[in-house]
Design a protein around this motif. Structure first.
Motif, short mmCIF file in Angstrom:
data_model
loop_
_atom_site.label_atom_id
_atom_site.label_comp_id
_atom_site.label_asym_id
_atom_site.label_seq_id
_atom_site.Cartn_x
_atom_site.Cartn_y
_atom_site.Cartn_z
N GLY A 177 -3.44 -14.46 -47.60
CA GLY A 177 -4.51 -14.43 -46.60
C GLY A 177 -5.58 -15.46 -46.89
N VAL A 178 -5.92 -15.61 -48.16
CA VAL A 178 -6.95 -16.58 -48.53
C VAL A 178 -6.47 -18.01 -48.25
CG1 VAL A 178 -8.18 -17.57 -50.52
CG2 VAL A 178 -8.08 -15.09 -50.22
N VAL A 179 -5.21 -18.29 -48.55
CA VAL A 179 -4.68 -19.64 -48.28
C VAL A 179 -4.78 -19.96 -46.79
CG1 VAL A 179 -2.58 -21.06 -48.27
CG2 VAL A 179 -3.11 -19.68 -50.26
N ALA A 180 -4.36 -19.00 -45.95
CA ALA A 180 -4.38 -19.26 -44.50
C ALA A 180 -5.80 -19.32 -43.95
CB ALA A 180 -3.59 -18.16 -43.79
N GLN A 181 -6.60 -18.31 -44.32
CA GLN A 181 -7.93 -18.16 -43.74
C GLN A 181 -8.93 -19.19 -44.27
OE1 GLN A 181 -8.07 -16.12 -40.99
NE2 GLN A 181 -9.82 -15.06 -41.86
N ASP A 182 -8.82 -19.46 -45.56
CA ASP A 182 -9.91 -20.17 -46.22
C ASP A 182 -9.56 -21.56 -46.74
OD1 ASP A 182 -11.63 -17.84 -45.95
OD2 ASP A 182 -10.30 -16.93 -47.41
N ILE A 183 -8.29 -21.91 -46.70
CA ILE A 183 -7.94 -23.28 -47.12
C ILE A 183 -7.34 -24.03 -45.92
CG2 ILE A 183 -6.56 -24.71 -48.69
CD1 ILE A 183 -6.68 -22.40 -50.71
N VAL A 184 -6.24 -23.50 -45.39
CA VAL A 184 -5.55 -24.23 -44.31
C VAL A 184 -6.39 -24.26 -43.03
CG1 VAL A 184 -3.46 -24.30 -42.88
CG2 VAL A 184 -3.30 -23.70 -45.29
N GLY A 224 -9.50 -25.12 -37.75
CA GLY A 224 -9.28 -23.85 -37.05
C GLY A 224 -7.83 -23.66 -36.67
N LEU A 225 -7.40 -22.40 -36.64
CA LEU A 225 -6.03 -22.04 -36.26
C LEU A 225 -6.10 -20.84 -35.33
CD1 LEU A 225 -4.12 -22.04 -39.70
CD2 LEU A 225 -3.78 -23.69 -37.87
N SER A 226 -5.11 -20.70 -34.48
CA SER A 226 -5.06 -19.49 -33.65
C SER A 226 -4.67 -18.31 -34.53
CB SER A 226 -4.02 -19.67 -32.55
OG SER A 226 -2.74 -19.76 -33.14
N ASP A 227 -4.95 -17.09 -34.07
CA ASP A 227 -4.59 -15.89 -34.83
C ASP A 227 -3.10 -15.87 -35.16
OD1 ASP A 227 -7.12 -14.99 -34.91
OD2 ASP A 227 -6.73 -13.05 -33.95
N ARG A 228 -2.33 -16.24 -34.18
CA ARG A 228 -0.87 -16.24 -34.36
C ARG A 228 -0.47 -17.19 -35.49
NH1 ARG A 228 3.53 -15.52 -30.53
NH2 ARG A 228 5.27 -16.84 -31.11
N ASN A 229 -1.09 -18.39 -35.49
CA ASN A 229 -0.76 -19.37 -36.53
C ASN A 229 -1.28 -18.93 -37.90
OD1 ASN A 229 0.71 -21.11 -34.99
ND2 ASN A 229 -1.06 -22.35 -34.37
N ARG A 230 -2.41 -18.23 -37.91
CA ARG A 230 -2.95 -17.75 -39.18
C ARG A 230 -1.99 -16.74 -39.81
NH1 ARG A 230 -9.34 -18.08 -39.54
NH2 ARG A 230 -9.64 -19.60 -37.91
N VAL A 231 -1.47 -15.84 -38.99
CA VAL A 231 -0.50 -14.87 -39.51
C VAL A 231 0.73 -15.61 -40.03
CG1 VAL A 231 1.03 -12.95 -38.90
CG2 VAL A 231 -1.32 -12.97 -38.06
N LEU A 232 1.16 -16.65 -39.28
CA LEU A 232 2.33 -17.42 -39.70
C LEU A 232 2.08 -18.11 -41.04
CD1 LEU A 232 5.16 -18.56 -38.95
CD2 LEU A 232 3.97 -20.50 -37.91
N VAL A 233 0.90 -18.76 -41.16
CA VAL A 233 0.58 -19.47 -42.42
C VAL A 233 0.46 -18.46 -43.57
CG1 VAL A 233 -1.14 -20.89 -43.60
CG2 VAL A 233 -0.56 -21.38 -41.24
N THR A 234 -0.11 -17.28 -43.29
CA THR A 234 -0.20 -16.25 -44.33
C THR A 234 1.20 -15.88 -44.82
OG1 THR A 234 -2.17 -15.34 -43.29
CG2 THR A 234 -1.08 -13.93 -44.88
N ARG A 235 2.11 -15.70 -43.87
CA ARG A 235 3.47 -15.31 -44.24
C ARG A 235 4.15 -16.41 -45.06
NH1 ARG A 235 4.67 -12.26 -38.48
NH2 ARG A 235 4.47 -10.16 -39.31
#
Lengths: 65, 528
Positions: B370-377, B383-394
């Motif tokens: 979550g930190v990688v997606a939310q706070d680095i990428v 900025g990323l869409s919610d859908r992409n944030r979940v994808l990057v988290t995964r």
């Protein structure tokens, strides 16, 4: 502190840990299943918002429904 | 070899496999509840006190915790319990006062670095996130090895390839349900793992206590064991300064007090609860499971110490295996349990320990992913869409999992496991302490000060035994003279970022203060 005091302290702490875990299982185990159901219902209804409008039901942890 | 004799049989394997299969089904089922990013990362912030407490226990009473606490119980016996006192006192103070955690939950952020941006700048957020992930993944890197040592000891499985395959499969299993169901899946599985783990821990403790001769036997044992943590020399060994002592006690007090307040996996649970008041109460009630996690495995380690002292031939075999690096002191507890717990129950205990293994891994993976997606990428990509944030988290969870597999299979732990964990944790904690606490309570905390403090956290790796050897070899080559030691390095690396933060904040202030206190003042002014 003498070794005797340390020994008493450690035995008390070990006993507290054992009883604490047993108490935790009894008091939290049942209540948490009900809370899980509530959370899942809220998630399914899409009401899991960032800041709740209503105050949560937070009975003391030692109450077991 | 008699040392590896175990009661683990077919029925135990069946119990373990059934339990693991159940976890897969839950992961699949939980996926239906994940709607958006908030659902995925913090379960929509729907957790109430009991559920949060149960899942926090599942996370914090991990197999790695069981292993290092039992190792300390085996090597330092009763004196190792000083960590329980420190941790419980720290939690009680936080729970009673709400210091830091109440305000942090009020900020309504999803992750700690998100708070960094709100209070400081986006750069602080990204740098803070990088430091957090670096420390967290390094810290987590030995979890797999600790888990595999437990399985070897309990099952008697000596084939290294079979062991690697089992541990890799376990990791894949955790990755599967965490990637799929996020925090919802983590909460459900953690709740089940809490129950299985709690029952398993009690069963083992009762067996160990029975083996020791009850309270009386434990009391008798305390007369021929190490009991006084202020004593720097363990009276049972010939090795100098291998006890606890005032230096290590101080370093651990500082590290543990900060860790219970700011460790990201713990904070992520704080951020997932419904209100700031629940967050505060969560800490107060957490004193009980945290006491259990520091005492029950210590009891098992103490039991192993007594068992291998009593069975001199087995004790000698174990010592020889440790001396030749074939085994480590981590293996004492599982080897002991394999001999005293009967088949059937041993399967339940192993399932409980695997539950502990998985419940920690899932929360940690989700937290770092979550930190990688939310706070680095996301900040770097604008900025990323919610859908992409979940994808990057995964994706991040899978990448971190691959690293853990690689690191866990080849890294050799140079010191006691707990020391390794405390030192790697320092990389994050030492910088986060001034940045979070200063941000919440000190108006003059500045962004440049925050950046300097976070970067200074890298010094934490200097506490690793391999780095200390290099430092001593280079700067203090005389073994009879001054030598740097882990507790000293922990203290220095923990305190330096705070001093740097204060100095730099005073020297390079922000052009305008951005504290939440100021924000509240502005609102009040507007209202009036």
């Amino acid at each position: 502190m003498s070794d005797g005091v340390w020994r008493v302290l450690w035995i008390v702490i070990l006993g507290a840990g054992l009883l604490g875990m047993a108490g935790l299982l009894l008091s939290v185990g049942f209540g948490s299943v009900r809370e899980l159901r509530q959370s899942l219902d809220e998630l399914r209804a899409g009401s899991g918002c960032d800041e709740p409008v209503d105050e949560p039901v937070d009975e003391p942890v030692d109450g077991t429904n | 070899m008699e040392l590896f004799r175990t009661e683990f049989g077919t029925i135990d394997w069946v119990i373990v496999i059934v339990y693991l299969a159940g976890s897969i089904l839950i992961g699949l089922w939980a996926n239906r509840y994940v709607g958006g990013l908030s659902d995925y990362l913090v379960a929509g912030r729907t957790l109430r006190i009991r559920l949060a407490l149960a899942t926090m226990t599942g996370t914090e009473l991990g197999l790695v915790t069981v292993m290092y606490v039992a190792e300390l119980g085996y090597t330092k016996q009763f004196a190792s319990l000083y960590l329980a006192v420190i941790e419980v006192l720290a939690l009680a103070v936080i729970g009673a006062t709400g210091v830091v955690v109440y305000r942090l939950r009020q900020e309504a952020v999803l992750t700690v670095p998100e708070y960094y941006e709100r209070r400081y700048t986006r750069t602080v957020r990204v740098v803070g996130a990088v430091m957090m992930v670096l420390a967290g993944v390094l810290n987590m890197g030995v979890f797999l090895k600790a888990g595999s040592l437990f399985l070897v000891g309990v099952t008697g499985l000596e084939d290294p390839m079979a062991l690697k395959l089992i541990m890799s499969s376990l990791l894949l299993l955790v990755l599967f349900y965490t990637v799929l169901g996020g925090m919802v899946s983590v909460v459900i599985t953690d709740l089940i793992q809490f129950v299985v783990l709690g029952i398993g821990a009690l069963v083992v403790s009762v067996y160990v206590l029975g083996e020791l001769g009850g309270i009386e036997g434990l009391w008798e044992l305390s007369h021929r064991a190490y009991v006084n943590p202020l004593q720097g020399d363990n009276p049972l060994t010939a090795v100098p300064a291998d006890g606890v002592g005032p230096w290590m006690l101080t370093a651990q007090w500082l590290t543990l007090s900060i860790a219970v307040m700011l460790w990201p996996a713990t904070v992520s649970r704080t951020l997932a609860v419904k209100t700031p008041e629940v967050a505060r109460r969560l800490y107060l009630f957490s004193t009980i499971p945290f006491l259990a996690r520091r005492t029950l495995p210590a009891l098992w380690g103490i039991g192993a110490f007594a068992y291998f002292s009593l069975h001199a031939d087995l004790g000698r075999d174990l010592q020889q295996a440790i001396a030749s690096n074939e085994l480590s002191t981590l293996s004492a507890m599982p080897l002991y349990l394999a001999k005293i717990i009967p088949s059937g129950l041993l399967g339940l205990v192993t399932a409980a320990m695997l539950a502990a293994f998985m419940s920690t891994h899932d929360s940690y993976l989700l937290c770092w992913g979550g930190v990688v997606a939310q706070d680095i990428v996301a900040p770097l990509c604008g900025g990323l869409s919610d859908r992409n944030r979940v994808l990057v988290t995964r994706i991040s969870i899978v990448v971190i999992g691959a690293f853990l597999l690689f690191w866990g299979l080849w890294y050799e732990i140079g010191q006691e496991l707990w020391d390794y964990l405390a030192i790697t944790g320092t990389v994050y904690l030492s910088g986060a302490l001034p940045v979070i606490v200063g941000g919440l309570y000190w108006r003059r905390a500045s962004s440049v000060g925050a950046l300097a403090a976070l970067v200074c956290g890298v010094m934490g790796v200097c506490g690793l035994s391999q780095v200390i050897d290099v430092i001593n070899g280079t700067f203090f080559p005389d073994p009879a003279g001054f030598q740097v030691f882990p507790a000293l390095m922990m203290l220095v690396t923990m305190l330096t970022p705070t001093l740097v933060f204060i100095s730099v904040s005073l020297l390079v202030p922000d052009s305008r203060h951005r504290s939440s206190t100021d924000g509240e003042s502005l609102v009040r002014e507007k209202l009036s």
